[in-house]
Every structure is written in structure tokens, then in C-alpha cells.
Design a protein around this motif. Sequence first.
Motif, short mmCIF file in Angstrom:
data_model
loop_
_atom_site.label_atom_id
_atom_site.label_comp_id
_atom_site.label_asym_id
_atom_site.label_seq_id
_atom_site.Cartn_x
_atom_site.Cartn_y
_atom_site.Cartn_z
N ILE C 8 7.08 -23.69 -31.14
CA ILE C 8 6.41 -23.09 -29.98
C ILE C 8 5.45 -24.10 -29.36
O ILE C 8 5.34 -24.21 -28.13
N GLY C 9 4.78 -24.86 -30.22
CA GLY C 9 3.86 -25.88 -29.70
C GLY C 9 4.58 -26.89 -28.85
O GLY C 9 4.10 -27.28 -27.79
N ILE C 10 5.76 -27.29 -29.32
CA ILE C 10 6.54 -28.26 -28.56
C ILE C 10 6.93 -27.67 -27.21
O ILE C 10 6.82 -28.31 -26.17
N LYS C 12 5.40 -25.37 -25.53
CA LYS C 12 4.23 -25.28 -24.65
C LYS C 12 3.98 -26.63 -23.97
O LYS C 12 3.70 -26.69 -22.78
N GLY C 13 4.06 -27.67 -24.77
CA GLY C 13 3.85 -29.01 -24.22
C GLY C 13 4.87 -29.34 -23.16
O GLY C 13 4.55 -29.88 -22.11
N LEU C 14 6.12 -28.97 -23.44
CA LEU C 14 7.18 -29.26 -22.46
C LEU C 14 6.90 -28.52 -21.16
O LEU C 14 7.18 -29.02 -20.08
N ARG C 15 6.33 -27.32 -21.28
CA ARG C 15 6.04 -26.57 -20.07
C ARG C 15 5.00 -27.30 -19.21
O ARG C 15 5.13 -27.38 -18.00
#
Lengths: 367, 146, 166, 372
Positions: C8-10, C12-15
Motif C-alpha cells: 500500500i505504501g508503494i 501511495k507513493g506511485l500516486r
Amino acid sequence: MTLKTEPFVLNVGPQHPSTHGVFRMRATLDGEVVVDIEPIFGYLHRGIEKLAEERTYTGVIPLTDRLDYLSSMANNLGYCLAVEKLAGIPVPERAQYIRVIMAELQRIASHLIAVGAFLNDCGAFMTPIVYMIREREKILDLFDMVCGQRLTYNYMRPGGVSQEIPDEFLPALDKFLKQMPGWIDEYDQLLKENEILLARSKGVGTLSQELAISISASGPVLRGSGIKWDIRRADPYSIYERFEFDIPTGTVGDCYDRYRVRVEEMRQSLRILEQARQQIPGGEFRSKVPHLIRPPVGETYAHIEAPKGELGFYLVSDNSIAPYRCHVRAPSLLNVTALRDLMIGWKIADLILIFGSMDICMGEIDR
Amino acid sequence: MTLALPVKDTAQRIGEHFADAVTEVTDGAVIVKSEALFQVAEYLKTNPDFDLNYLTHITAVDYFDYFEIIYQLTSLNNNHSLLLKTRCYDRDKPVVPSVVGLWRGADFQEREIYDLMGISFKGHPNLKRIVMWDGFDGHPLRKDYL
Amino acid sequence: MKFERYGIGIAKGLRVTFKHLFRRPVTVQYPEQKLHMSRRIRGNELIWDKDKCTGCATCAKTCPQGVIQVITSVDAVENKYVVEKFEVDTGYCISCGLCIEACPYEALYMGYAYERAKYRREDVIQTNEQLLPSADRLRSGYMYPEIAAQLPRQTLLLERITEEEE
Amino acid sequence: MMIFNPDPSSVRQMPTLAPDWPGGFWWHWLLFTVIIIAFVLLLVMGYIWLERRAMGRMQARLGPNRAGPFGLLQPVADALKVMLKEDIVPVNADKIVHLLAPIIAFAPVLIIFAVVPFANGALLADLNIGIVFVVAISSISTLGVFMAGWGSSNKYSLLGAMRNVASVVSYEIPVVLSIAGVVLITGSLSMNQIVLAQEIPFILLQPLGFLIFFIGGCAEINRSPFDLLEADSEIVAGFHTEYSGMKFAMFYLVEYAEALVISALITTLFLGGWRGPILPPWLWFLVKVMVVFFVMVWTRTTLPRVRIDQLMALAWKFLFPLALLNLFITGIEILAWPTAIAWLIPVNIAVMVILVLLWSKLFKLGWGRVEV
């Protein structure tokens, strides 16, 4: 059958993409694992302490700009406090507030670079640092508006600040205060919970409380280890006792904690800025100070919580127009003392990461 | 506020433990004999009344007649501080005991003083030049270095 | 270390990076596109007002780098100093602005221009007439609020971004 | 809809030559050699441009915009510049190895395109062992990288090269296993047949396989977050620290050509290759390749780099078991329901989600510190 291996020496720096200046580490590696490390400085030694002995008290201020060139305002403040303490110069109320605003803006700017560079060292290719530099740019614009320079501000003077803040400064500051929390949240989204970052930085380079105290660490490095020690609280200088703010601390003292402490400190700085913005009174921006300051014979030590840690100036006066001795207690120099303990046993990639999490400025280490 | 420890009382208490260690008490600082420095510093660090566990900084000043080495000690738990000084009258070969054994933070600072001021620290594990290169002649921060 | 967050963290970062794809870049294409500098800019030159200067050399004494050289002679008739040579080695100047602050007669100014790179080392040393104000040697408002008021308003990145988003 | 059931006769024949082509085999060979070289070189330029522009925009910058419209000619300008640069060979370098390395790294990347179909049957050689060929050849580049690292006599280079060898050796296994799933469904090793079999793109039938192939492929070609061999913040520039001029350009080319290979393979194996409505096949192929590459650029912009031991742990503890399970499940599905396929899509996706979540719980990267 056992393979016979032998460690080899790798020179990290002084020209290396992520040694944040001209730092050099002579690392002994066993494959990828760091066996031994020796930090070597001196590539940026300009002899500022010696130069200061030949300049007037005011003329030293441009030199302090060049100590930790990412937080010149804080350096100015520290030095001016020391001179004021030595010569007994009063500072008008308004000047105190302007100073606090500048120092806190500078803290945000410095932490932005620290966090961005740290994430860049993790390997997030340029993105975090470009975002952070964009935010820093807004702060630099404000500084530029006030004092005409973007890096070496030379803004504060014993007894106040050099000029009144311009009329458009406070509206611009308001705008900044409105925007900045949103940006910090967005950058937290970018990498705060990123699994790879967590895997890379959690538990890496753990600085225990005992070691942190023993090496005289200060600033986010000390607080990352869970010690609630902030000069702004412990020994309030200027007018910091009037503001409400928390001291964010880490729990373990690993790279991730140090990174989080810096981000949280930015939020706290914004809180201080909001309060200072509300309370700022009118009045003089500088008290009447003779052109050449001649403090009485004596010595003093004034310290502030600079972005990198406790920045102190030890001044000795012999009643002349120049300091007899001007010693700088540089936070970066003391924070790197633990590098060897933190890095041994980790991989070379962690070496860069731990170094990045220390947030070091070579201008301050070598002086 | 970080409280500056009252120097008179402190000097007296040091004197109780180490006879004639304190040579002088100035305004705000306790000056001890350089031979007794390490013992006094250890006492100040370990005694729970003082508990000066944090070495803020070390520096040295050249007064021509003597070198003054200044130790700013702080207690993070009790939030008080003490300025401890020692003097070194030998100009050719000044030697002072090292406090690296007590505070690791003294490591680089003592090396720096050795480099720039030319004061050697007895017992320092790695006493060599730090900012100037090896083989550099002289000690730049001395007042007679031009 | 576990992948407890299931990426999920990844995500979020991609967003965040994907959002930036549609934002206006902050790049300023310098030679074509120039922003207004600060009104108090300490540009890389000094401007000297010959008429106001009394040759007291306070600026030279204040300069931490010692780049200002003032040579005066005594005019016995009018009982004042005559400045024979006012020389600034801008190559050593650190643009700290202390001389402007020190000048008691408001005869020194920082320059407003910042594109003053020189090709030759000797050009860097400026003397007498080279230091006087002219059309392309505007004075900056550093320490002079009345000059600052006449200069164009500084472009702020802070405002550039918000204006474009609105 | 049904699983592609290859006609035994079409599998056995060796369609290396396009039978209806005038002039036969040699014309075909010449034409496709030219096409492949042009395709690789042009697309690599396109990739460089795309990467720099997209990355610039994601980082709130403009990216190159001076040479040509939208900076499209920037790679050309870079190429010219790099060719005019001085060619430096370090004194202590092993000269022959140092000089050979870029060539050895570059050749295999070109060769792989021999079996990548640009349209139905439009490929240099429709080997019936196409995918095995790809797997075999693609590892040779590593040799070139290792030679570069060894021959430069630079410790940073050596570290980078060692990292590359380690990562390629471990990632080859999950990658091949994930390909095996595709091969099971198709029943053929020929690339052309694999594309023909994709009535439904295999990304839907093999979601887990796609995930493994994408991660493993990124790791094999050292795209971020696995760009350990040239980790610029750690080991300066990795294996090509000592390279300059044209030799550096070759490595730069290899880097992007490898990215092109992986995106072409992903397109061919999982995204239905050249297949697609309305547009001509070659254009579909290009579009898909570009989209895959954009995702790579996107992840590169966002993600930090993993450490070498984490890289290994990810391969052996995460991807390898999942790839094995994926192969197993695919085998069962094909045995049990050789014709039913539509309802397998949601089942497969569900299986992937469950497996990934489960493994995320079980999987541990390990502790990085070594006692010395």
C-alpha cells in the motif's frame, strides 16, 4: 574447502555522489560488508576560527554564514546571541520575533534538504530531493526578499537584524504557512510507508541512548534515539519560552527514526511560525549599537538549537574590536563521531544511508 | 533554563575529594590542575549530584603564558552545566590528559585542538591531525602562528 | 522486515508521482525567461555615489575581506578630503553588504544586476568611474527602502505555483 | 473461447523462412536484420527521451526540451556528444577485457529480437524453442557487464559487476518459472504461437506469472528499484564508472535495449503481443511496449533502492516459491479444465491476491547486519 578472502579498502569520497560535500571515508570492506571505517575531514578547512580573530565582531557574521551553509540564519542567530551576551546588548521585541521566524524557516529549509538527500541516498532517484528543493526554494524566496541573498544571508546583527522586513513579507509568509502543511503531508505519502524504505532504514544504524549521549550528539540525531533534549526547551534562548511546541522523538534511534524526527520537526516549526506570525509586535528592529562593538574582557558561551543540532559559539573578548578567540561548537562534527560504531557490520549501501541520515554539512565540520 | 552550577560550592566539593586539584575559581568556571583533570571529570560525571553526562564542547584558548582548555559539561537529566577549565603552562610540549575514556564526543574535538593548537592529549586513542594534513608545520590557532 | 502493508505504501507513493505528471513544472528557462529579483538583491557589483562620498573610508574598514581601497588627498581650501581612487576588487567581494550598512553618507549601494561575470581577471577590479551608477547599473534597494519601492516586485515561487493552480 | 490447442503439424515444422517471400530466406534475413537494428536503435532513443521527459514531469521539472521539438532530438545530441568524447582506458585496466566488454554486452540484446514477433509471422526466426532461446541469450549480457567490472580495475566497478552477477543468477529462476506457466497454456515454445494463442491476454490468465515476470525482469535488467549495479548514490556508476566515450554509449544503449527486451517480452508473453483491434499490429506492439516501459519509468521515479541481501531474499523467498506455486496451479487448471477459460480469470486473480497476501505475511527479508 574454504575460500580465502581478504578485505579491501574502498575510498568513499572526497568526490562521491552522496558524501554531502567533501567528506571522505576510508572503508575496509569484506565483500559488501563494512569491516572498518575511518572518517577523514579537512578538505573544506578554511580556518574560520582563525579568520574570526582578525575581523570585527560584525565582520564575523559573513563568516558564520559559511559554516553550515544550509542554515546560515541559524548560524547568524547563534553568533549574534553570543556577542549580545558578551557585550550586554539588548534586543528589541520585534527583532526577537523576526529572528525566531527566520530561524524556524531556516530549520524547515535545512530539514527539507536533509530529508530529501536522505531519501535520495536510499536510491529514490532524484524525486524526493527535487520536491524538497522546490519547497526550500519558496523559503529561499522569502529570505531573498528580506536580505537580498539566497544562501549567505548575513541578516542578523548584534542587537537585532540588519533591516526591517519588507511589507510584502508577512503576506507571503501567510501564504507559505497555508501551503506548507499540505506539501509535507504529500511528501509523507510519497515514501513514509514505502515498504522498501522501511526495509532499508528500520533497524539500520541504531544509535543507542548511551552512545548518543557519550558522543555528545545533538539535534535530530540525539532526539532520534529517544532523548527529549532540545535547547529551545532546555535552555530557552531568544523568546522561545513563549511558544508552544512539542519535541518529537524517535524510539530506537535508527535511520528511519531520524528521518521521521526531522519531518515532525518541520511540522513543529510551522506551529512556532504560526504563533510568531500572530504575536509579532511593532517597534524597532534593531537597538542602537555602536559601529564597532567593544565588549568587556570576558568569555561567554551561547548555544542555539540549529537544524543540525546544538550550535554553540564560545567567544573570548579582550576588550578590542575583534574576538580574541571564537570557537564554534559544530553539531555535525560531533554527530559523525559515532559513524564507525553505526556502520560496522552493515553493507556498503547502508553506509551511505547511515551517513545520509546523520545530515552532515562539511562547511561546519571542517570550518 | 540550563542552570549554571554555583562554582564555589562545586569547587569545594571537588576539593573534598581531590585535595588541591582546584587551583582557582573564576567567575563562572572551575579551574583544575591538569594532572587531576581526568579524576575530577570522572567524579563530576559519575557523582549523581552532578551527573554531568554530556560533554557539550571542548576548546582551547592561547593566552601566550598558558593554554586554557575549556570543558563545557552539561547534565541532560538535571539540566545544569559547569564550565571546567584546566591550564597548561608548557608552550613547547603541552600535555593534558584526554577525556575520551569518559565522553567519546571528545575524540574529534581533542584531535582538532591537537591539530590547531598543538596540545597533546595523553591517553587519546588516535591522536593525529584532523583538518590539516600530516606533516603540516605549526599549529594555526596559536596566537604566535602567522 | 516484513511486507506487512502489502504494497500500500508503494501504491501511495506511485500516486503522488503520477499526480505530479499533470502539474505545472516549476522550471524557469533562464536566459529566455527571467524572474524579477528581490528588491534588496545584493548583486555582484558595488555602486558608488561620487558626490556623496567624503572619503572617510568607513566602508574599507568595515569590509571583512578588505577589498575596498580608498585613496584620498586633502583639499585645504574647502577643508575636506578628495577621493582620488576608489577601487573595489569584486573578485574577492563576498557580497555581504556590510559596507553599504556602514556608509554614514549613503554613498554606496549594492547593484541590482546579477549577470556581471567577467572574462578577464583584470576586469574584476573596478575603479572610480566604473563604479558610478548608470542606466544598466541600477542600484538595489539593499538598506535603502526608498530605492526598493521603485524596483519591480519580486517573483515568488510561492505565488507562481498557487496562481497557476487556481 | 478455449485454450489454444496447437495443431501438431504446425508445431513440428521449422518456420525459419517465410515461405511466400520473394527471394526466400536471405531476403527475409536481410530485411529483418535491418528492421531489428533500426527498431532497437530508434526505440532506445525513444525510450531515453520518454524516460527523461516522463521522469522530469513527475519530478516537477521539464526534462530535456532544447534539441528539436519537445526535446525529441536530445538522444541524438547525446549520441553525437558521446562519440566525440575522449576514449579513456585506465592505466591498470585489462585492456582487451575492458574493450570487449561493451560489445559482448550489446550483441545478445540485439539477437533476442530475432524471435520477437512484430506482427503475425513477422519475425526473423520463428524458432520452435523461441522462449528458451531468449532465456539462454539474455544472460550473456551479464558476462559483458562482469568483464567491464573486472577489466576496469576499479573497486566500484567490481562491486557493481558482482552485484549484477548475483542478481541475474537468482532472478533467472523465478523468471523462467513464470514463463513456464505461459508455455503450459500455449503448449508451444514458439513466440509467434504464444501470441497467436492469446485470444485473451495472458495477463488475465496468469496474473501472478505476470507480476513475477515483471519484478524479476526489472531485477534482471537492473531497473529501479533493483538498479544495484549502477547504484549512483552508493557505488558512483557501478560497472561503467571507468567507461567514457563510445564505450560508455554502448553500455547506455545496452541498458535501454535490455529494458526494451523486457518490455517486448512482457508484451509478447502477457499482453497479447501485436494483437489488438483497429490499429495495425506493429503499432499495437509499439504502444504496448511503450506502456510497459512507462510503468518502469514510473516505478523508477518513485521507489527507493533495495539492498543486495534484500534483493536476494526477494528472489529466493518471495518470487521463487510463488513462481513454483503458480506453475503448479496452472498445471492443475490445464489438466482439469482444458477448455473452460472464462471463469478461470477471476479465479486466477483471486488466487494471485490470496497468494501474495499470504506470502507477504510469511515472508521475511532477514536482518542485514553481519557480525565482524
